[in-house]
Design a protein around this motif. Structure first.
Motif, mmCIF file in Angstrom:
data_model
loop_
_atom_site.group_PDB
_atom_site.id
_atom_site.type_symbol
_atom_site.label_atom_id
_atom_site.label_comp_id
_atom_site.label_asym_id
_atom_site.label_seq_id
_atom_site.Cartn_x
_atom_site.Cartn_y
_atom_site.Cartn_z
ATOM 1 N N LEU A 197 -3.689 4.135 64.798
ATOM 2 C CA LEU A 197 -2.740 5.194 65.097
ATOM 3 C C LEU A 197 -1.371 4.858 65.247
ATOM 4 O O LEU A 197 -0.257 5.230 64.768
ATOM 5 C CB LEU A 197 -3.324 6.036 66.472
ATOM 6 N N MET A 198 -1.211 3.685 66.051
ATOM 7 C CA MET A 198 0.011 3.055 66.202
ATOM 8 C C MET A 198 0.476 2.681 64.787
ATOM 9 O O MET A 198 1.773 2.707 64.731
ATOM 10 C CB MET A 198 0.042 1.932 67.209
ATOM 11 N N GLY A 199 -0.291 2.004 64.069
ATOM 12 C CA GLY A 199 0.368 1.663 62.754
ATOM 13 C C GLY A 199 0.827 2.854 61.865
ATOM 14 O O GLY A 199 1.894 2.909 61.138
ATOM 15 N N GLY A 200 -0.003 3.929 61.975
ATOM 16 C CA GLY A 200 0.555 5.216 61.121
ATOM 17 C C GLY A 200 2.067 5.645 61.706
ATOM 18 O O GLY A 200 2.995 6.230 61.151
ATOM 19 N N ALA A 201 1.968 5.632 63.005
ATOM 20 C CA ALA A 201 3.223 6.036 63.861
ATOM 21 C C ALA A 201 4.495 5.058 63.475
ATOM 22 O O ALA A 201 5.757 5.535 63.269
ATOM 23 C CB ALA A 201 3.172 6.192 65.511
ATOM 24 N N LEU A 202 3.936 3.790 63.430
ATOM 25 C CA LEU A 202 5.215 2.672 63.200
ATOM 26 C C LEU A 202 5.668 3.004 61.722
ATOM 27 O O LEU A 202 6.712 2.969 61.665
ATOM 28 C CB LEU A 202 4.541 1.372 63.319
ATOM 29 N N THR A 203 4.935 3.051 60.697
ATOM 30 C CA THR A 203 5.455 3.084 59.310
ATOM 31 C C THR A 203 6.029 4.621 58.990
ATOM 32 O O THR A 203 6.986 4.454 58.485
ATOM 33 C CB THR A 203 4.153 2.935 58.430
ATOM 34 N N ALA A 204 5.629 5.391 59.717
ATOM 35 C CA ALA A 204 6.118 6.795 59.468
ATOM 36 C C ALA A 204 7.722 6.783 60.165
ATOM 37 O O ALA A 204 8.694 7.185 59.573
ATOM 38 C CB ALA A 204 5.515 7.980 60.032
ATOM 39 N N GLY A 205 7.820 6.197 61.226
ATOM 40 C CA GLY A 205 8.932 6.058 62.065
ATOM 41 C C GLY A 205 10.030 5.160 61.231
ATOM 42 O O GLY A 205 11.228 5.435 61.073
ATOM 43 N N ILE A 206 9.602 3.883 60.855
ATOM 44 C CA ILE A 206 10.488 3.223 60.317
ATOM 45 C C ILE A 206 11.087 3.708 58.856
ATOM 46 O O ILE A 206 12.168 3.787 58.435
ATOM 47 C CB ILE A 206 10.078 1.684 60.064
ATOM 48 N N GLU A 207 10.184 4.157 58.073
ATOM 49 C CA GLU A 207 10.309 4.464 56.478
ATOM 50 C C GLU A 207 11.176 5.958 56.639
ATOM 51 O O GLU A 207 12.022 5.865 55.677
ATOM 52 C CB GLU A 207 9.174 4.381 55.779
ATOM 53 N N VAL A 208 10.715 6.650 57.290
ATOM 54 C CA VAL A 208 11.339 7.895 57.514
ATOM 55 C C VAL A 208 12.839 7.694 58.002
ATOM 56 O O VAL A 208 13.864 8.489 57.204
ATOM 57 C CB VAL A 208 10.587 8.785 58.353
ATOM 58 N N GLY A 209 13.153 7.034 58.995
ATOM 59 C CA GLY A 209 14.432 6.680 59.257
ATOM 60 C C GLY A 209 15.247 5.979 58.221
ATOM 61 O O GLY A 209 16.712 6.234 57.899
ATOM 62 N N LEU A 210 14.538 5.263 57.350
ATOM 63 C CA LEU A 210 15.494 4.356 56.269
ATOM 64 C C LEU A 210 15.938 5.206 55.346
ATOM 65 O O LEU A 210 17.112 5.105 54.821
ATOM 66 C CB LEU A 210 14.281 3.443 55.509
ATOM 67 N N VAL A 211 14.903 6.099 54.825
ATOM 68 C CA VAL A 211 15.445 7.156 53.908
ATOM 69 C C VAL A 211 16.250 8.360 54.157
ATOM 70 O O VAL A 211 17.218 8.893 53.215
ATOM 71 C CB VAL A 211 14.223 7.745 52.785
ATOM 72 N N PHE A 212 16.010 8.702 55.113
ATOM 73 C CA PHE A 212 16.734 10.222 55.730
ATOM 74 C C PHE A 212 17.835 10.018 56.560
ATOM 75 O O PHE A 212 19.088 10.800 56.512
ATOM 76 C CB PHE A 212 15.732 11.031 56.404
ATOM 77 N N VAL A 213 18.074 9.110 57.667
ATOM 78 C CA VAL A 213 18.863 9.264 58.671
ATOM 79 C C VAL A 213 20.094 8.115 58.616
ATOM 80 O O VAL A 213 19.428 6.848 58.755
ATOM 81 C CB VAL A 213 18.176 9.176 60.082
ATOM 82 N N ALA A 214 20.914 8.383 58.276
ATOM 83 C CA ALA A 214 22.194 7.373 58.087
ATOM 84 C C ALA A 214 22.178 6.918 59.697
ATOM 85 O O ALA A 214 22.196 7.778 60.603
ATOM 86 C CB ALA A 214 23.576 8.047 57.490
ATOM 87 N N PRO A 215 22.685 5.594 59.850
ATOM 88 C CA PRO A 215 23.059 4.318 58.911
ATOM 89 C C PRO A 215 21.725 3.934 58.303
ATOM 90 O O PRO A 215 21.809 2.652 57.904
ATOM 91 C CB PRO A 215 23.795 3.489 59.836
ATOM 92 N N GLY A 216 20.674 4.556 58.192
ATOM 93 C CA GLY A 216 19.376 3.966 57.448
ATOM 94 C C GLY A 216 20.080 3.427 55.922
ATOM 95 O O GLY A 216 20.586 4.294 55.332
ATOM 96 N N VAL A 217 19.508 2.297 55.664
ATOM 97 C CA VAL A 217 20.118 1.732 54.390
ATOM 98 C C VAL A 217 19.806 2.676 53.222
ATOM 99 O O VAL A 217 20.813 2.872 52.376
ATOM 100 C CB VAL A 217 19.587 0.277 54.065
ATOM 101 N N ALA A 218 18.728 3.063 52.761
ATOM 102 C CA ALA A 218 18.451 3.901 51.751
ATOM 103 C C ALA A 218 19.310 5.144 51.802
ATOM 104 O O ALA A 218 19.675 5.817 50.590
ATOM 105 C CB ALA A 218 17.029 4.038 51.574
ATOM 106 N N ALA A 219 19.181 5.703 53.052
ATOM 107 C CA ALA A 219 19.836 6.953 53.225
ATOM 108 C C ALA A 219 21.542 6.945 52.836
ATOM 109 O O ALA A 219 22.237 7.792 52.099
ATOM 110 C CB ALA A 219 19.899 7.470 54.609
ATOM 111 N N VAL A 220 21.959 5.836 53.235
ATOM 112 C CA VAL A 220 23.546 5.712 52.995
ATOM 113 C C VAL A 220 23.745 5.157 51.574
ATOM 114 O O VAL A 220 24.813 5.745 50.902
ATOM 115 C CB VAL A 220 23.917 4.436 53.833
#
Length: 461
Positions: A144-167
């Motif tokens: 459960l914590m692994g799923g939450a961890l990967t969802a949080g990190i990678e969702v922030g990466l692509v959607f929320v600036a200054p996430g690198v992929a989002a930027v």
């Protein structure tokens, strides 16, 4: 054979060739990506004369957008490790909201507050905490914590600036970063929460987590930072243990570097929305300046709990780790530039205007196919943006939604060609099977959950 069909075949050969070089021939991604880029250039209308120029211009464009952000994001992550900020924040929120809300706290915090820290660094920072807290949530707690961890990190990466992929995607498509930040939050935070909820509901019924087969008995070895190998023989990264903290800052002060950067970026978006145009406001709210100010504050605060020598060593290690990230991101920009100049954009533009599928869904499909092929979220999102940039303004939807759809597709179906996959397995103490059940399933859920959110925004825009 038509020119358009030949172009599609040549592009497919180049992308498949890159995948085979990385996964089968075990050639480092930096060589495989550049070789595939050069092949595509010289076998299309770009030609021998135009390919080197496209490679260098694409490389420079991407690094111009994200180079400074990556560098100071990694440095900020290293300095937050010194002050033990993330662990203390999660534990404080745990005391407020209770144990049952723990996975959602992790997902929301990682997808919104810590997006300035590069995903690999954020994984190293957060995985030990997730594993320790997950062990107290029952037999499926680690999953459960692994799923939450990967969802949080990678969702922030692509959607929320200054996430690198989002930027990077925003830069390629010409989306203002303040707009990307606000719209990214509208998509990213609900996606992280809903992904964690659906993953939690699916664990006992559909995923059928079995600790005996999905978790490794060698997890304790991972705690000590030992380098190990997975059951498939693939090398994985060792966990970097945080140094002991001799003194602690007040938590609100410790997290202030991250909050400073986010407040400045959000302030820039608000000023733009209100029509406020002032040079000083534009300067201090620019994401590059905001991230730099946050890193400077983190440096000053870290000096209150660690020696200058230890801080200097942490910054030095952070700079060393920036190299591979910057090079791979830049070369992915080179591939996107060659694809754009090859004429593929015109072919795709015709397909997108045919009305066969909604434009945002087609954007999602392009990014998803690239991610399955290339194995990197950032590379696939940037490449998809590079392909779509010439036609983004003609799709009949706001360009920011094109960027978000590309990010959504780039989350789909991560697998063994991703370095993050192996880091996740090692740091969470999972088997390869367990990594598929957590990282791959949660990321694919995030991709599928975020898509209708983006489509709804497109319908009301």
């Amino acid at each position: 054979m038509s020119h358009d069909f030949l172009l599609l075949v040549t592009t497919a050969v180049a992308i498949v060739g890159i995948v085979l070089l990385i996964t089968w021939a075990k050639i480092p991604p930096v060589f495989a990506l550049l070789l595939g880029t050069l092949f595509l250039g010289v076998t299309t209308d770009v030609g021998f004369a135009g390919t080197p120029e496209a490679v260098t211009s694409g490389f420079a464009d991407v690094l111009g957008d994200i180079g400074v952000l990556i560098t100071f994001g990694v440095i900020t992550g290293a300095l937050l490790t010194v002050t033990d900020t993330m662990q203390r924040l999660v534990e404080a929120m745990l005391r407020i909201f209770g144990e049952r809300s723990l996975p959602y706290i992790i997902a929301v915090a990682l997808s919104s507050l810590f997006t300035s820290i590069y995903s690999d660094v954020l994984l190293v920072l957060s995985a030990p905490l997730a594993r320790r807290l997950g062990s107290g949530l029952g037999p499926r707690g680690i999953a459960l914590m692994g799923g939450a961890l990967t969802a949080g990190i990678e969702v922030g990466l692509v959607f929320v600036a200054p996430g690198v992929a989002a930027v990077a995607v925003a830069g390629v498509l010409g989306v203002p970063l303040g707009q990307m930040f606000l719209c990214g939050l509208l998509v990213g935070v609900p996606t992280a929460v809903l992904t964690t909820l659906v993953f939690r509901l699916a664990l006992p019924r559909l995923i059928r987590w079995d600790p005996a087969q999905d978790e490794l008995e060698t997890a304790a070895a991972a705690d000590s930072g030992d380098r190990s190998e997975t059951g498939s023989g693939e090398p994985v990264a060792a966990e970097v243990a945080s140094p002991a903290v001799t003194k602690q800052l007040p938590l609100t002060l410790a997290i202030s570097p991250v909050l400073l950067s986010l407040v400045l970026i959000a302030g820039g978006a608000l000023a733009s929305g209100l029509g406020v145009d002032h040079d000083v406001i534009g300067f201090v709210t620019d994401p590059v300046v905001a991230i730099f100010f946050g890193a400077c504050l983190a440096f000053v605060l870290a000096g209150r709990v660690r020696s200058r020598q230890e801080i200097g060593a942490a910054v030095g290690e952070a700079l060393t780790s920036c190299g591979p990230i910057l090079i791979l991101s830049g070369i992915s920009g080179s591939l996107g530039a060659v694809i754009e100049k090859s004429g593929l954009a015109d072919v795709l533009g015709s397909a997108f205007s045919s009305g066969f599928l909604p434009p945002l869904l087609l954007v999602w499909l392009v990014a998803a196919v690239l991610h399955i092929a290339l194995g990197s979220i950032s590379v696939s999102a940037i490449t998809a943006a590079g392909i779509l940039a010439p036609i983004a303004g003609s799709l009949g939807v706001p360009v920011v939604l094109v960027a978000l759809a590309a990010g959504s597709g780039a989350l789909f179906l991560p697998h063994v060609s991703s370095n993050f996959f192996w880091m996740f397995q090692s740091l969470l103490g999972l088997s390869t099977r367990g990594t598929f059940k957590t990282h791959t399933v949660a990321m694919s859920l995030a991709s599928l959950i975020s898509l209708p959110i983006v489509l709804v925004l497109g319908a009301v825009a």
